[in-house]
Design a protein around this motif. Structure first.
Motif, PDB file in Angstrom:
ATOM      1  N   GLU A 182       0.836  -1.197   0.000  1.00 37.35           N
ATOM      2  CA  GLU A 182       0.000   0.000   0.000  1.00 37.35           C
ATOM      3  C   GLU A 182       0.872   1.247   0.000  1.00 37.35           C
ATOM      4  OE1 GLU A 182      -0.967   1.185   4.475  1.00 37.35           O
ATOM      5  OE2 GLU A 182      -2.252  -0.414   3.740  1.00 37.35           O
ATOM      6  N   GLN A 183       0.247   2.410   0.029  1.00 37.41           N
ATOM      7  CA  GLN A 183       0.934   3.677  -0.158  1.00 37.41           C
ATOM      8  C   GLN A 183       1.980   3.998   0.906  1.00 37.41           C
ATOM      9  OE1 GLN A 183      -2.343   3.195  -0.339  1.00 37.41           O
ATOM     10  NE2 GLN A 183      -2.745   3.517  -2.499  1.00 37.41           N
ATOM     11  N   LYS A 184       1.758   3.570   2.155  1.00 34.98           N
ATOM     12  CA  LYS A 184       2.755   3.870   3.190  1.00 34.98           C
ATOM     13  C   LYS A 184       4.109   3.279   2.824  1.00 34.98           C
ATOM     14  CE  LYS A 184       0.411   2.304   6.632  1.00 34.98           C
ATOM     15  NZ  LYS A 184       0.060   1.796   7.956  1.00 34.98           N
ATOM     16  N   ALA A 185       4.085   2.164   2.113  1.00 31.77           N
ATOM     17  CA  ALA A 185       5.336   1.534   1.700  1.00 31.77           C
ATOM     18  C   ALA A 185       6.128   2.442   0.769  1.00 31.77           C
ATOM     19  CB  ALA A 185       5.061   0.184   1.035  1.00 31.77           C
ATOM     20  N   VAL A 186       5.446   3.303   0.019  1.00 30.13           N
ATOM     21  CA  VAL A 186       6.133   4.259  -0.853  1.00 30.13           C
ATOM     22  C   VAL A 186       6.997   5.190  -0.008  1.00 30.13           C
ATOM     23  CG1 VAL A 186       5.857   6.168  -2.478  1.00 30.13           C
ATOM     24  CG2 VAL A 186       4.358   4.186  -2.632  1.00 30.13           C
ATOM     25  N   ALA A 187       6.437   5.695   1.089  1.00 32.30           N
ATOM     26  CA  ALA A 187       7.188   6.598   1.955  1.00 32.30           C
ATOM     27  C   ALA A 187       8.411   5.896   2.550  1.00 32.30           C
ATOM     28  CB  ALA A 187       6.289   7.135   3.064  1.00 32.30           C
ATOM     29  N   VAL A 188       8.242   4.650   2.968  1.00 31.64           N
ATOM     30  CA  VAL A 188       9.377   3.885   3.507  1.00 31.64           C
ATOM     31  C   VAL A 188      10.436   3.717   2.432  1.00 31.64           C
ATOM     32  CG1 VAL A 188      10.084   1.631   4.410  1.00 31.64           C
ATOM     33  CG2 VAL A 188       7.966   2.689   5.225  1.00 31.64           C
ATOM     34  N   PHE A 189      10.028   3.284   1.255  1.00 37.76           N
ATOM     35  CA  PHE A 189      10.955   3.058   0.143  1.00 37.76           C
ATOM     36  C   PHE A 189      11.688   4.343  -0.234  1.00 37.76           C
ATOM     37  CE2 PHE A 189      11.342   2.624  -4.635  1.00 37.76           C
ATOM     38  CZ  PHE A 189      12.456   1.809  -4.607  1.00 37.76           C
ATOM     39  N   LEU A 190      10.956   5.441  -0.401  1.00 32.67           N
ATOM     40  CA  LEU A 190      11.589   6.708  -0.779  1.00 32.67           C
ATOM     41  C   LEU A 190      12.527   7.220   0.311  1.00 32.67           C
ATOM     42  CD1 LEU A 190       8.625   8.533  -2.564  1.00 32.67           C
ATOM     43  CD2 LEU A 190      10.573   7.348  -3.609  1.00 32.67           C
ATOM     44  N   SER A 191      12.165   6.997   1.572  1.00 32.04           N
ATOM     45  CA  SER A 191      13.041   7.408   2.681  1.00 32.04           C
ATOM     46  C   SER A 191      14.356   6.643   2.643  1.00 32.04           C
ATOM     47  CB  SER A 191      12.349   7.174   4.027  1.00 32.04           C
ATOM     48  OG  SER A 191      11.200   7.973   4.132  1.00 32.04           O
ATOM     49  N   LEU A 192      14.278   5.349   2.392  1.00 33.33           N
ATOM     50  CA  LEU A 192      15.498   4.542   2.310  1.00 33.33           C
ATOM     51  C   LEU A 192      16.366   4.999   1.142  1.00 33.33           C
ATOM     52  CD1 LEU A 192      13.994   1.018   3.065  1.00 33.33           C
ATOM     53  CD2 LEU A 192      15.418   2.405   4.594  1.00 33.33           C
ATOM     54  N   LEU A 193      15.738   5.284   0.004  1.00 34.44           N
ATOM     55  CA  LEU A 193      16.502   5.780  -1.150  1.00 34.44           C
ATOM     56  C   LEU A 193      17.156   7.117  -0.819  1.00 34.44           C
ATOM     57  CD1 LEU A 193      14.158   4.903  -4.159  1.00 34.44           C
ATOM     58  CD2 LEU A 193      16.243   3.706  -3.413  1.00 34.44           C
TER      59      LEU A 193
END
Length: 164
Positions: free
Chosen positions: A101-112
């Motif tokens: 879901e969308q929260k995973a986008v924030a996690v992924f972008l933060s890691l990048l």
């Protein structure tokens, strides 16, 4: 510092109940005995029942909170790097992030944003990744789609990417 800990896996993100989503549990089950797993997000609930033992009295599975708390996993890694007189990019750190879901986008972008490379996403890649974006992420940042049903192959690749 005595070398008992060789690898750190961050396994987390969103989860579902479909059998195909057992990849993250299956990956946790095949991680080496000399590794710890930092969990975050709903995906962690599949890991809590695992009996993976400990390293020097520290449980091999450490809960870092929900998706919104994913910064906790980064803080743990940064503090470990500090204790070992290195930086986070030199740690034997491996990421397998469940995309649901969308929260995973924030996690992924933060890691990048933190410069983390070699992140594995799955079970499917986010639909918003155009071919050009996917190619850039794969070619330049080592992002990979999880290899459903072949977590042992993914583990071999992760261990081969270890910087230390």
């Amino acid at each position: 510092k005595n070398g008992d800990l060789k690898h750190i896996f961050v396994i987390g993100g969103c989860d579902g109940t479909e059998k195909t989503r057992s990849y993250f549990t299956d990956l946790a089950n095949v991680t080496p005995d000399n590794s710890i797993i930092l969990t975050m997000g709903c995906g962690k609930f599949r890991l809590h029942e695992l009996e993976l033992g400990d390293i020097g009295g520290i449980p091999r599975i450490l809960d870092c909170g929900q998706c919104n708390d994913s910064y906790s996993a980064v803080v743990v890694a940064m503090k470990l790097a500090e204790a070992l007189d290195t930086d986070i990019h030199q740690l034997p750190l491996h990421f397998a992030i469940s995309w649901f879901e969308q929260k995973a986008v924030a996690v992924f972008l933060s890691l990048l944003h933190l410069g983390i490379k070699n992140i594995r996403l799955g079970p499917a890649l986010p639909a918003f990744l155009t071919d050009d974006v996917r190619k850039y992420l794969f070619d330049n940042l080592g992002v990979r789609q999880v290899n459903m049903g072949n977590e042992k192959d993914d583990l071999k690749e992760m261990l081969a990417e270890t910087p230390m």
